[in-house]
Design an enzyme around this catalytic site. Structure first.
Site, PDB file in Angstrom:
ATOM      1  CG  HIS A   1      -1.627  -1.342   1.497  1.00 52.34           C
ATOM      2  ND1 HIS A   1      -2.966  -1.547   0.815  1.00 52.34           N
ATOM      3  CD2 HIS A   1      -1.517  -2.368   2.055  1.00 52.34           C
ATOM      4  CE1 HIS A   1      -3.297  -2.685   1.209  1.00 52.34           C
ATOM      5  NE2 HIS A   1      -2.459  -3.266   2.001  1.00 52.34           N
TER       6      HIS A   1
ATOM      7  CB  SER B   1      12.709  21.720 -15.906  1.00 49.23           C
ATOM      8  OG  SER B   1      11.942  23.184 -15.997  1.00 49.23           O
TER       9      SER B   1
ATOM     10  CE  LYS C   1      11.505  18.668 -11.285  1.00 49.20           C
ATOM     11  NZ  LYS C   1      10.118  19.090 -11.845  1.00 49.20           N
TER      12      LYS C   1
ATOM     13  CD  GLU D   1       8.010  11.378 -15.480  1.00 47.25           C
ATOM     14  OE1 GLU D   1       7.696  11.879 -14.420  1.00 47.25           O
ATOM     15  OE2 GLU D   1       7.987  12.280 -16.351  1.00 47.25           O
TER      16      GLU D   1
END
Ligand code: ARG
Length: 477
Positions: A165, A286, A292, A299
């Site tokens: 979880h 970024s 970043k 992804e």
């Protein structure tokens, strides 16, 4: 793609007085995507030439000329000297044009005893059987990257918080978690290898749907093309696309496994987790925020699993309800499987590089492994070993956890006095099990996270993966 002066080759012109409408031609054309099957179509044509020769339908000289022209055409396709034009409907039409250009009317004899229906089913099987081996080789690289990281961290016995979880559950070895992914990919490979047995059936000889009155030899063609056997039913042979759907399922599930690994990498490399760092070569920045460092590879692996699932569902939806035998709908089988292959061959190398170059932060993992009262189960199991019912042990430890939450401390920080107050079962020596390495070493059931079990697991996986690699390279049984 247009080549001025080359008349279009249509395989069914005789029955028609006028050419097709422009809109039909544009709807019907598939050469822009099925051209990638050219190599396999030519291999099948070579096998078919030999069969026609043996059946006495081509004499020695004709067979010789045909084979020479096919070999030449094959070379020209590879070099790009022969290319499909805007006038070619599909890969078969384009290659027939190429053959006619090379041997004139003799080229027309090759069509005897076969149809585009058995041809296309054969081409797609040949293509996919090759691609399955390439996909397996790329999965093996990813497994190897994961196993190498696992080996490194097994040697260091790096612990990690094991989650359920997304909450701290029990400490595990980082190597154990990495190998869990390797296990899933090993099943994906096994699925493709098992798929290959059913894909190894040759549709050639089925003709349009009913077989052939010519004395063809489907067994010989099947053997020459590396198939195990010819199809047992000519109608099934031209209508069946199970092999494409099954391939897409294997690809989609591999995609789902890649997406799960991708999601883990996204979590691991977040500031909140801080378990690992991505190498610059596999991270993106970024355009506005200079600080970043993003896990775009992970992804995209996660995102592209959507395409793979779409390829499968699109294909199954197209197949649903089609009557026997060949229907033109089946032309829509190719783009989904091509996309599935292309997607996997794009994602897998990027994920391998990402995993191989990722650095795990062992100190941070060690500090986190026991956090969140992750040793509570060890304490409960100690009480069980001392003869207390698990139900009672679970409750006593539950009270201790609440006490620690209220007093903002860890299980091991509670004084002897307070321990005794919380439960009569908590003698001072219970603290002996409250260590992360101890908890990990204690879980030495088969498949458990204890270092010796993880070492066995790694050794077994290395063997499986080596066998899969050699199968993919063509030397396995
Ligand atoms: N381009 C077709 C396909 O991919 C080849 C088979 C065409 N057969 C036919 N009877 N129209 O399915």
């Amino acid at each position: 793609m247009s080549e001025a002066g080359t008349p279009p080759v249509r395989l069914w012109g005789g029955r028609f007085e006028a050419g097709p409408a422009e809109a039909l031609a544009r709807l019907s054309v598939s050469v822009q995507f099925d051209w990638r099957l050219a190599r396999y179509d030519l291999l099948a044509s070579q096998a078919h030439t030999r069969v026609l020769h043996r059946a006495g339908l081509l004499d020695d000289a004709e067979a010789e000329r045909m084979l020479t022209a096919l070999a030449e055409l094959s070379r020209d396709c590879q070099t790009g000297d022969f290319r499909p034009t805007a006038m070619d409907e599909d890969v078969h039409t384009a290659l027939e044009r190429g053959l006619l250009e090379r041997v004139g009317s003799l080229g027309g004899k090759l069509r005897a005893g076969r149809s585009r229906n058995d041809q296309i089913a054969t081409d797609l099987r040949l293509y996919l059987r090759d691609q399955a081996r390439t996909v397996i080789a790329r999965i093996v690289e990813l497994q190897t990257a994961l196993m190498d990281q696992a080996a490194r961290h097994l040697a260091e016995q790096t612990p990690a918080p094991g989650l359920t979880h997304t909450q701290h559950a029990q400490p595990v070895l980082l190597a154990h978690q990495l190998l869990a992914h390797v296990q899933a990919f090993a099943r994906d490979v096994a699925r493709l290898r098992d798929w290959d047995k059913r894909a190894a059936i040759s549709p050639l000889g089925a003709g349009a749907l009913a077989g052939s009155s010519l004395r063809l030899d489907p067994e010989a063609v099947a053997a020459e093309l590396g198939f195990d056997a010819p199809a047992g039913n000519s109608m099934d042979a031209v209508a069946d696309r199970d092999f494409a759907a099954e391939f897409c399922f294997a690809a989609a599930l591999t995609g789902v496994h890649l997406s799960r690994l991708g999601e883990e990498v996204v979590l691991w490399t977040s500031r909140e987790f801080g378990w690992a760092e991505i190498d610059d070569a596999y991270a993106t920045g970024s355009s506005i925020m200079p600080q970043k460092k993003n896990a775009d590879v992970a992804e995209l692996a996660r995102g592209k699993s959507g395409r793979l699932i779409g390829d499968l569902t699109g294909l199954l939806t197209m197949l649903k309800g089609l009557p026997l035998t060949y229907n033109r709908d089946l032309q829509e089988d190719k783009e989904p499987v091509f996309d599935a292959v292309d997607t996997l061959l794009l994602v897998l190398p990027a994920m391998s590089g990402l995993v191989a170059s990722m650095r795990f932060r062992a100190e941070r993992l060690a500090a986190e492994a026991g956090a969140g009262h992750a040793l509570a189960t060890d304490l409960a199991e100690l009480l069980v070993r001392r003869g207390i019912a698990f139900r009672e042990a679970h409750e006593a430890v539950g009270h201790l956890v609440v006490w620690c939450e209220v007093n903002d401390c860890e299980l091991g920080d509670v004084s002897d006095e307070d321990l005794a107050k919380i439960s009569e079962h908590f003698t001072p020596d219970v603290r002996s099990v409250l260590s992360v390495p101890g908890a990990i070493a204690a879980r030495d059931t088969f498949g458990g996270t204890a270092p010796n079990r993880v070492a066995d697991q790694l050794a077994a996986l290395r063997e499986t993966v080596a066998g899969d690699a050699s199968w993919a390279a063509g030397s396995g049984g």
